[in-house]
Design an enzyme around this catalytic site. Structure first.
Site, PDB file in Angstrom:
ATOM      1  N   TYR A  12       0.852  -1.202   0.000  1.00 34.06           N
ATOM      2  CA  TYR A  12       0.000   0.000   0.000  1.00 34.06           C
ATOM      3  C   TYR A  12       0.894   1.260   0.000  1.00 34.06           C
ATOM      4  CZ  TYR A  12      -4.333   2.622   0.690  1.00 34.06           C
ATOM      5  OH  TYR A  12      -5.401   3.478   0.530  1.00 34.06           O
ATOM      6  N   LYS A  34      -3.039   8.507   2.837  1.00 34.21           N
ATOM      7  CA  LYS A  34      -4.273   8.356   3.641  1.00 34.21           C
ATOM      8  C   LYS A  34      -4.059   8.898   5.054  1.00 34.21           C
ATOM      9  CE  LYS A  34      -7.233   6.340   0.736  1.00 34.21           C
ATOM     10  NZ  LYS A  34      -8.309   7.156   0.117  1.00 34.21           N
TER      11      LYS A  34
END
Ligand code: 0WE
Length: 316
Positions: free
Chosen positions: A216, A223
């Site tokens: 990720y 995020k």
């Protein structure tokens, strides 16, 4: 309706009565603990089996009269589309944006099911002139008023989601943060003047913001910036009754997830380890999005709400 209806009788408010035959052939009445999903008897709402249909019925009108704008629909599997449908079911009137000509046809086909006069307009969230134009159009469409905004936009260059995080280039880091995090700040700033009676802004996040999820990578860092931005925006805009929250969703099989190596084993991992032993459904993200948009969440701002079947609470 075949559900179990709660009966109000004596002290058994949380139970239903069931007829049973004993081995001697006598009829006895057993009290069963009421299932937790049951709703109140006065509204004649059945429980568990029909819980979801009922959930939809009971949120009808929750957003009636509210106007919203949705960023991040790519196709019918998009989380943005699931939340938009739920907002519409709850009575909201929505406008949509799409990113680039590539997605224009897709988004138009979906959004036109909301009525042929639905505003559907292009927005590259990295372009300030696009953002200015979009909110002018939204203001014109809704008579200078806006209540809701959904941010479901993220992008990192594919290479950045494949190798190690330490290999992230300056450019991949910049693009990921521009598209996935700064865009919330820019869109919120443009939306706020239209939210004259307060508003609710909902953004999508993921657990990779908080803990390391293999591959990720820079999206996790972006995020984290999105979640921190949510708190600072909530602080700035609280006085105007504008709330800003994130939904941190468990993995969902969307266009953005497709092509990610090991995504289906990730879905299996969640099924095995999340307390609820399953993955989140898009319509459940819709239901949470509706709650956050509604006046029921009037005292909730700056939060990250996990809608991940409980996965985030596990330590092992
Ligand atoms: O936020 C996301 C997806 C974000 C995303 C996906 C892509 C794929 C195609 C951002 N940029 C791109 N760029 C592309 O070129 N998720 C929460 C879904 C997701 O993405 C992952 C995941 C999960 C979960 C990437 C690696 C590992 C896990």
């Amino acid at each position: 309706m075949g559900g179990c209806f709660r009966r109000r009788q004596g002290r058994q408010e949380n139970a239903t009565q069931r007829k049973e035959e004993t081995k001697h052939g006598d009829l006895v009445y057993q009290w069963e603990q009421r299932r937790p999903a049951c709703e109140d008897v006065e509204t004649n709402v059945p429980c568990a089996q029909q819980a979801f249909a009922v959930g939809l019925a009971s949120v009808m009108g929750l957003l009636s009269g509210k106007k919203g704008v949705v960023f991040g629909v790519a196709n019918k599997r998009s989380i943005a589309w699931a939340i938009a449908q739920a907002w519409k079911e709850a009575g909201a009137e929505l406008a949509f944006t799409y990113q680039g000509d590539r997605l224009k046809e897709n988004v138009s086909q979906l959004a036109e099911t909301f009525g042929e006069d639905t505003l559907i307009t292009e927005c590259d969230v990295t372009q300030d002139d696009h953002i200015d134009r979009v909110f002018n159009e939204v203001g014109d469409k809704f008579g200078g008023k806006l209540d809701l905004m959904l941010h479901a936009v993220a992008f990192a260059p594919k290479e950045a989601l494949e190798g190690t995080f330490v290999a992230t280039t300056r450019e991949a880091f910049r693009v990921a943060h521009d598209v996935s995090a700064y865009s919330l700040v820019a869109l919120t700033r443009a939306a706020a003047p239209l939210m004259t009676e307060g508003g609710s802004i909902v953004a999508m996040s993921y657990y990779g913001a908080e803990k390391v999820i293999p591959h990720y990578n820079v999206m996790g860092v972006a995020k984290a910036a999105l979640e921190a931005s949510t708190r600072y925006l909530a602080s700035d805009l609280g006085e105007q009754k504008i709330r800003v929250n994130c939904i941190s969703a468990g993995p969902v099989n969307t266009l953005a997830a497709r092509g990610i190596a090991g995504f289906s084993s990730m879905l299996k991992h969640y099924e095995a380890h999340a307390p609820l032993k399953r993955n989140v459904l898009p319509e459940e993200l819709g239901a949470t999005g509706t709650f956050l948009a509604s006046d029921g969440a009037a005292a909730i701002t700056g939060q990250v709400l996990y809608v991940d079947c409980g996965y985030q609470v596990m330590g092992m």
